[in-house]
Scaffold this active site. Sequence first.
Site, short mmCIF file in Angstrom:
data_model
loop_
_atom_site.label_atom_id
_atom_site.label_comp_id
_atom_site.label_asym_id
_atom_site.label_seq_id
_atom_site.Cartn_x
_atom_site.Cartn_y
_atom_site.Cartn_z
N ILE A 9 25.88 27.60 61.48
CA ILE A 9 24.73 28.37 60.97
C ILE A 9 23.92 27.53 59.99
O ILE A 9 24.47 27.01 59.02
CB ILE A 9 25.21 29.64 60.20
CG1 ILE A 9 26.14 30.48 61.07
CG2 ILE A 9 24.02 30.45 59.71
CD1 ILE A 9 26.79 31.63 60.33
N LYS A 52 34.51 20.87 53.96
CA LYS A 52 34.26 21.86 52.88
C LYS A 52 35.06 21.54 51.62
O LYS A 52 34.56 21.67 50.50
CB LYS A 52 34.65 23.22 53.45
CG LYS A 52 34.76 24.36 52.51
CD LYS A 52 35.29 25.58 53.27
CE LYS A 52 36.62 25.30 53.91
NZ LYS A 52 36.97 26.09 55.05
N GLY A 62 34.32 26.35 65.05
CA GLY A 62 34.33 25.96 66.45
C GLY A 62 33.75 24.57 66.62
O GLY A 62 32.85 24.16 65.86
N VAL A 86 29.66 24.91 55.31
CA VAL A 86 29.65 26.37 55.11
C VAL A 86 29.01 27.02 56.33
O VAL A 86 27.93 26.62 56.76
CB VAL A 86 28.83 26.77 53.86
CG1 VAL A 86 28.77 28.29 53.72
CG2 VAL A 86 29.40 26.15 52.60
N LYS A 121 33.44 28.80 49.99
CA LYS A 121 32.12 28.72 50.62
C LYS A 121 31.04 29.36 49.74
O LYS A 121 29.95 28.80 49.59
CB LYS A 121 32.16 29.39 52.00
CG LYS A 121 33.01 28.58 53.01
CD LYS A 121 33.27 29.39 54.27
CE LYS A 121 34.06 28.60 55.29
NZ LYS A 121 34.61 29.45 56.36
N1 HSE Z 1 39.24 29.47 58.79
C1 HSE Z 1 37.83 29.48 58.76
C2 HSE Z 1 37.33 30.83 59.28
C3 HSE Z 1 37.26 28.36 59.58
O1 HSE Z 1 38.12 31.62 59.78
O2 HSE Z 1 36.15 31.12 59.16
C4 HSE Z 1 35.96 27.84 59.11
O3 HSE Z 1 35.97 27.36 57.78
#
Ligand code: HSE
Length: 400
Positions: free
Chosen positions: A131, A100, A297, A127, A200
Amino acid sequence: MAKVAILGYGTVGSGVYEVLKKNKDVITGRLGDEIIVKYVLDLREFDSDPVQEVLVHDMEMILNDAEVSIVCETMGGEHPAYEYTKRALEAGKSVCTSNKELVEKHGPELIQLAKAHNCSYLFEASVGGGIPIIRPLRTSLAQEDILSITGILNGTTNYILTKMETEGLAFETVLARAQEKGYAEKNPDADILGLDACRKISILTSLAYGKNVDFADIMTEGITAITSVDFAYAKKMGATIKLFAKSVKKGDKYYALVAPFVVKPENPLYAVKGVFNAILVNANMGGETMYYGKGAGKLATASAVVADVIDCARHTGKHLHIKWEDEKLEISPIDGAVRRFFVRVPMADKAQIENVFGEVELFQDVADGECGFVTEEMTEVSYREKAAKFGNILSMIRVD
Ligand code: HSE
């Protein structure tokens, strides 16, 4: 047959290797061709792991191998990922990434470079983890004028807010527990201050409108000021509180912000709980579509990288066009945005409040010594003027 190199055998890189191995038959069937991992680049050794057979420590081997047509950049960080990505694209190898930071900082330049070398730079995993949102914006919604994007784009903050709501706990308590369990980073600032969600939404907004959004132009508020008392008021309203990352197109103006919002059950994002992410897109022809899933994940993120690998393998020797120009997209100040506001003040009577704010919905029995109210719709600037006139505002949360 497409031959692939994976840069970095960390969480996402090892996930990409696993997805390509475990789902080999499914992928071959759908693509009509095989995808082979020829190299995995990492500084470390992985003695008891079969990856050792394809492990290399020298990027030059990958760059100099004409058989490798696709590179997965799953190293993270800016350097040397940036240099490696540029060199791979210059060598005509498509790059698929989950990075990202790199996408947000160098997206337009890397897309242009890919175009110049007849290959592609794809970043579905950057992002919303697993998904599908970037491909839908690029393909399924290519015919649409995008009117707004509203996302729950950070799993850590959505987890914290969900726990605060369901267990009535304080922000600090939930954060400490989340850190103990490894759900939140040791330094959680990027998440809890809204900066991760801001990066994002700036990527999604750039893609929706084809020009470059500077994330510094996006007003960003995190969740650190949200308390269990706010949730008590939200419950009274039949609502919850979510960190939204939003961008809106109104005429020829663009607005964006990241902030906590009071959200009613009518909004489909109300139901998004825990670490899950979701993105609601409103388009001028098809209306609303929503994209939901795991925002982070290993396998979810890796799966999105592999989706890009398959796209590249389907289009070998071609550049997949992504409209994201270097020209800046002007984000207007949010002053003119119209919405309702949930405000907490020291105990006051309705007439006192309505004298300044106009008609309100008042809640006087939620917490000692104070009351809360929801205003009618007004602009941000009008809210600020009224709040300054009233004085002594304890807190304010925007209402979606
Ligand atoms: N730290 C981010 C979150 C991980 O909690 O969504 C994914 O970018």
